[in-house]
Design a protein around this motif. Sequence first.
Motif, short mmCIF file in Angstrom:
data_model
loop_
_atom_site.label_atom_id
_atom_site.label_comp_id
_atom_site.label_asym_id
_atom_site.label_seq_id
_atom_site.Cartn_x
_atom_site.Cartn_y
_atom_site.Cartn_z
N ILE A 112 0.84 -1.20 0.00
CA ILE A 112 0.00 0.00 0.00
C ILE A 112 0.87 1.25 0.00
N ALA A 113 1.95 1.22 0.78
CA ALA A 113 2.85 2.37 0.82
C ALA A 113 3.47 2.63 -0.55
N PHE A 114 3.83 1.54 -1.24
CA PHE A 114 4.40 1.70 -2.58
C PHE A 114 3.40 2.36 -3.51
N LEU A 115 2.15 1.89 -3.50
CA LEU A 115 1.14 2.47 -4.39
C LEU A 115 0.89 3.93 -4.06
N PHE A 116 0.94 4.27 -2.76
CA PHE A 116 0.78 5.68 -2.39
C PHE A 116 1.92 6.51 -2.96
N VAL A 176 -2.36 5.16 -11.57
CA VAL A 176 -2.08 4.52 -10.28
C VAL A 176 -2.09 3.00 -10.43
N ALA A 177 -3.05 2.47 -11.19
CA ALA A 177 -3.13 1.03 -11.40
C ALA A 177 -1.88 0.51 -12.11
N ALA A 178 -1.25 1.35 -12.91
CA ALA A 178 -0.02 0.94 -13.60
C ALA A 178 1.11 0.68 -12.62
N MET A 193 3.96 10.36 -6.74
CA MET A 193 4.99 10.73 -7.70
C MET A 193 4.42 10.95 -9.10
N SER A 194 3.46 10.11 -9.51
CA SER A 194 2.98 10.14 -10.89
C SER A 194 1.68 10.92 -11.06
N VAL A 195 0.92 11.13 -9.97
CA VAL A 195 -0.39 11.77 -10.10
C VAL A 195 -0.54 12.97 -9.16
N LEU A 235 13.52 13.75 -11.17
CA LEU A 235 12.46 12.90 -11.71
C LEU A 235 11.09 13.56 -11.55
N GLN A 236 10.87 14.18 -10.40
CA GLN A 236 9.61 14.88 -10.16
C GLN A 236 9.39 15.97 -11.20
N ALA A 237 10.42 16.73 -11.51
CA ALA A 237 10.32 17.80 -12.50
C ALA A 237 10.02 17.23 -13.88
N ALA A 238 10.64 16.11 -14.22
CA ALA A 238 10.44 15.51 -15.54
C ALA A 238 8.98 15.08 -15.72
#
Length: 452
Positions: free
Chosen positions: A102-106, A434-436, A111-113, A341-344
């Motif tokens: 769960i922590a990883f998905l968060f 997120v599902a990815a 990071m991505s959304v 990475l966040q900026a990219a």
Amino acid sequence: MSRHEKYKLLEGLATTEAAPKPSLTLSDAVALIVGIVIGAGIFETPALVATQAGSSQAVLLFWFIGGVVSLVGALCYAELATTYPDVGGVYYYLKRAFGREIAFLFAWARMSVVQTGSIALLAFVFGDYASQIWRLGNFSPSIYAAIAIAFLTALNIVGLQQGKWTQNLLTAAKVLGLLLVVLIGLTATPNLPTPVESTSTGTWGLAMVFVLLSYGGWNEAAYISAEIQNRQRNIVRSLLWSIGTITVIYLLINLAYLRGLGLTNMANSQAVAADLMRNVWGEPGALFISLLIAVSTLGALNATVFTGARTNYALGQDFAIFGFMGHWRQRPSTPSYALVLQAAIALALVLLGTFTRKGFETMVDYTAPIFWFFFLLSGASLLVLRNREPQINRPFRVPFYPLTPLLFCSVCGYLLYSSLVYTGVGAVVGVLVVAAGIPLLLWNRYRQVPRG
């Protein structure tokens, strides 16, 4: 040595290279939180709230309730942050309460959304208002957005001291500018046409959706809990001072809007702050408010860049697939790879918003459901950890437990429902992104399996 053992050794070396230091004072933390919360929302949502309200008193009541709800959530976060101070913030709480998956998905979602979407959203608002001052061609808002993300990321890579002083100055300029708008709205007598004595009726629930959107961001205090000096006292104090300051400012600015425009003109306004200043000072007033909103949004953008990379750093510490982000530069004290990475990703979202031609709306749809889902889980983690780890020393205990966290979870659940009901295709895209993260989680697990 097996592949698994090599991974564990490298992981251990990464965690001992350098670590976050308690470098932020109470005033730094307050500036960060206020800077994040008071972004573009207070210039956009008051007109939407007025549309749903039936009276001026109801408008002020909505904004007061928003402060109370934020305070309830802040009390829950204060216990978590003082008991489990960690640079990963909510990531760390979810890992302790619900496990690494769960922590990883968060962290993947953030990071991505969530965080990168918020950065892109704020950057678009900055670009819109900066373009009112000086246009840079047909894609002026997107160009300004990209420049702002790149510049502020570089500034934070240079070092914590430069980043926090920039934030303090931007927050101070923003608050002083807002207070000037309040003063003008409360004291001036603009020459306005007499409005029709009615406003469109709406729902209290929808009004609170807009209000709480404007209050969002105080939870970022969790990500600087490991870097605050005297954290056992200053985490709680920074949250209380920040939310108190924000609530007072929001009440005053809405009172100024009501005084300067009236309820109906306020509800019918497309740019309530600009309309107020234009009616008092003419076009120079509208130019002033465009500059103020640009500065305000830039301050929120800088604070969001600052805190967002902290979760990426924690993710890199725990999962080999993102191990390159788990390095903290000792001089200056920054998670540089995580910032890059966040900026990219944020720049990619700016490109997406440019193609859809609805940058701000696309980013709201993209982020809202995911944000409120994990916000709900963070409130639930307090209940789980209280029950599972009663022996741990808790410097601050949320009052009226368990009613306070249950109330917080109920509000989050309602906002999750509302964000799904009132958003469009962007929400579906956010959920799919997120599902990815699930295949990435399985791949990371496969890589860590010992091969003999």
